[in-house]
Design an enzyme around this catalytic site. Structure first.
Site, PDB file in Angstrom:
ATOM      1  N   THR A  47       0.779  -1.223  -0.110  1.00  0.00           N
ATOM      2  CA  THR A  47      -0.041   0.123  -0.187  1.00  0.00           C
ATOM      3  C   THR A  47       0.716   1.336  -0.177  1.00  0.00           C
ATOM      4  OG1 THR A  47      -1.773  -1.228   1.225  1.00  0.00           O
ATOM      5  CG2 THR A  47      -1.872   1.316   1.371  1.00  0.00           C
ATOM      6  N   TYR A 110     -13.030  -4.721  -3.328  1.00  0.00           N
ATOM      7  CA  TYR A 110     -13.884  -4.479  -3.931  1.00  0.00           C
ATOM      8  C   TYR A 110     -14.990  -5.389  -4.284  1.00  0.00           C
ATOM      9  CZ  TYR A 110     -16.954  -2.374  -7.634  1.00  0.00           C
ATOM     10  OH  TYR A 110     -17.999  -1.922  -8.366  1.00  0.00           O
ATOM     11  N   TYR A 136      -2.718 -10.126   4.879  1.00  0.00           N
ATOM     12  CA  TYR A 136      -2.879  -8.784   5.025  1.00  0.00           C
ATOM     13  C   TYR A 136      -4.297  -8.345   5.299  1.00  0.00           C
ATOM     14  CZ  TYR A 136      -2.077  -3.842   4.370  1.00  0.00           C
ATOM     15  OH  TYR A 136      -2.340  -2.524   4.652  1.00  0.00           O
ATOM     16  N   ARG A 141      -9.657  -0.566   4.075  1.00  0.00           N
ATOM     17  CA  ARG A 141      -9.467  -0.335   2.567  1.00  0.00           C
ATOM     18  C   ARG A 141      -9.991  -1.274   1.835  1.00  0.00           C
ATOM     19  NH1 ARG A 141      -5.189   2.624   0.907  1.00  0.00           N
ATOM     20  NH2 ARG A 141      -3.833   3.648   2.461  1.00  0.00           N
ATOM     21  N   LYS A 164      -0.525  -9.680   8.842  1.00  0.00           N
ATOM     22  CA  LYS A 164      -0.493  -8.176   9.247  1.00  0.00           C
ATOM     23  C   LYS A 164      -1.734  -7.952   9.489  1.00  0.00           C
ATOM     24  CE  LYS A 164       0.517  -3.766   7.179  1.00  0.00           C
ATOM     25  NZ  LYS A 164       0.897  -3.002   6.017  1.00  0.00           N
ATOM     26  N   ILE A 206       4.796  -4.090  10.638  1.00  0.00           N
ATOM     27  CA  ILE A 206       5.033  -3.805   9.378  1.00  0.00           C
ATOM     28  C   ILE A 206       4.746  -1.966   9.144  1.00  0.00           C
ATOM     29  CG2 ILE A 206       4.504  -3.938   6.669  1.00  0.00           C
ATOM     30  CD1 ILE A 206       4.037  -6.899   7.217  1.00  0.00           C
TER      31      ILE A 206
END
Length: 294
Positions: A47, A110, A136, A141, A164, A206
């Site tokens: 990201t 999405y 992750y 997001r 993460k 991270i």
């Protein structure tokens, strides 16, 4: 359980860009500085590295460049996630062949997925990989939350080694730690939650903050893991104002401005990202100066 991919802080490293593409000179300088500062690992094209707007060729070139530049000094973790499972598999295979030490694979965005779909997707990617996978979870997001029970199933895969966790939900992360203990490592995905997640058995972070303060972010982890909880907590709290400034606009807008100010390339972002608002940048620079960052 296998040896952790890294312990401490891994920098989710920015990708210096110009209008002509990746600025490899400054990318290389930034990587060398991170290693010289004692960072435990780097994450490329995630990201923070603007992986979502790199072309396919740039994405692959950035991974290959980082592997060659690092030359085995620390682990290189390649961002290879996608909302297209087939593409994630292809990119993961490339990164394995290029010499990346592990993959960071985000939940589908999405199109989302059911928990069953997440299990099938991550299993397919891990089956195709020859290197460890770090899941992750960042539902703010992606609109998709990787639940603890799902992680417990995925933890049985021999190449799914870690997660993460950037949900921000410490109750969920505590349940995750309970269910996967001894089978999956946990890394904080939020710089303001390093100490809380270490207290739940996490192995590190991270980090976005470590683009600016690699040694200091590593020290938060090192102090905690050495038993100096008070010292670790003191650093976590000391850097909170800077962390808040780094997330005053959507990541990586502020950190790109900060790294450019430090001399690692231009403050260049690709649409839909735009440069930081002047009033927010002023606060960021103020907090950087307060921490001795010039």
């Amino acid at each position: 359980m296998q040896k952790p991919i890294f312990v401490g802080a891994a920098t989710a490293i920015v990708t210096p860009l110009t209008a002509d593409g990746i600025d490899y000179d400054n990318f290389g300088r930034l990587i060398d500085w991170q290693i010289d500062s004692g960072i435990a690992a780097i994450v490329v094209a995630g990201t923070t590295g603007e992986g979502s707007t790199l072309t396919d060729e740039e994405h692959r070139d950035a991974i290959a460049f980082a592997v060659k530049k690092v030359a085995g000094r620390i682990p290189v973790i390649a961002g290879t996630g996608s909302n297209d499972c087939a593409y994630a598999i292809d990119l993961t295979r490339f990164a394995c062949a290029a010499g990346a030490d592990a993959m960071l694979v985000v939940t589908p965005y999405y199109n989302k997925a059911t928990q069953k779909g997440l299990i099938k997707s991550f299993t397919a990617i891990a089956d195709a990989s020859t290197k460890p996978i770090i899941l992750y979870n960042v539902p703010s997001r992606t609109g998709c939350n990787l639940q603890p029970k799902t992680c417990a199933v995925l933890a049985e895969h021999p190449r799914i080694a870690a997660i993460k966790e950037a949900s921000g939900d410490l109750s969920q992360i505590a349940e995750l730690a309970r269910l996967v203990e001894g089978k999956m490592d946990i890394y904080s995905g939020n710089d303001d939650q390093i100490v809380p997640i270490l207290s739940l058995g996490g192995k590190g972070v991270i980090s976005v903050l470590s683009n600016l303060l690699p040694a200091e972010t590593q020290a938060i982890c090192d102090r905690f893991l050495a038993g100096d909880v008070a010292g670790s907590r003191q650093l976590q709290l000391q850097y909170l104002p800077l962390i808040h400034a780094l997330f005053s606009e959507v990541n990586p807008i502020p950190v790109k401005a900060a790294v450019a100010h430090m001399g690692f390339g231009e403050n260049y972002l690709r649409l839909p990202l735009t440069p930081m608002e002047p009033q927010n940048e002023a606060v960021l620079l103020q907090e950087m100066r307060a921490q001795g960052i010039q």
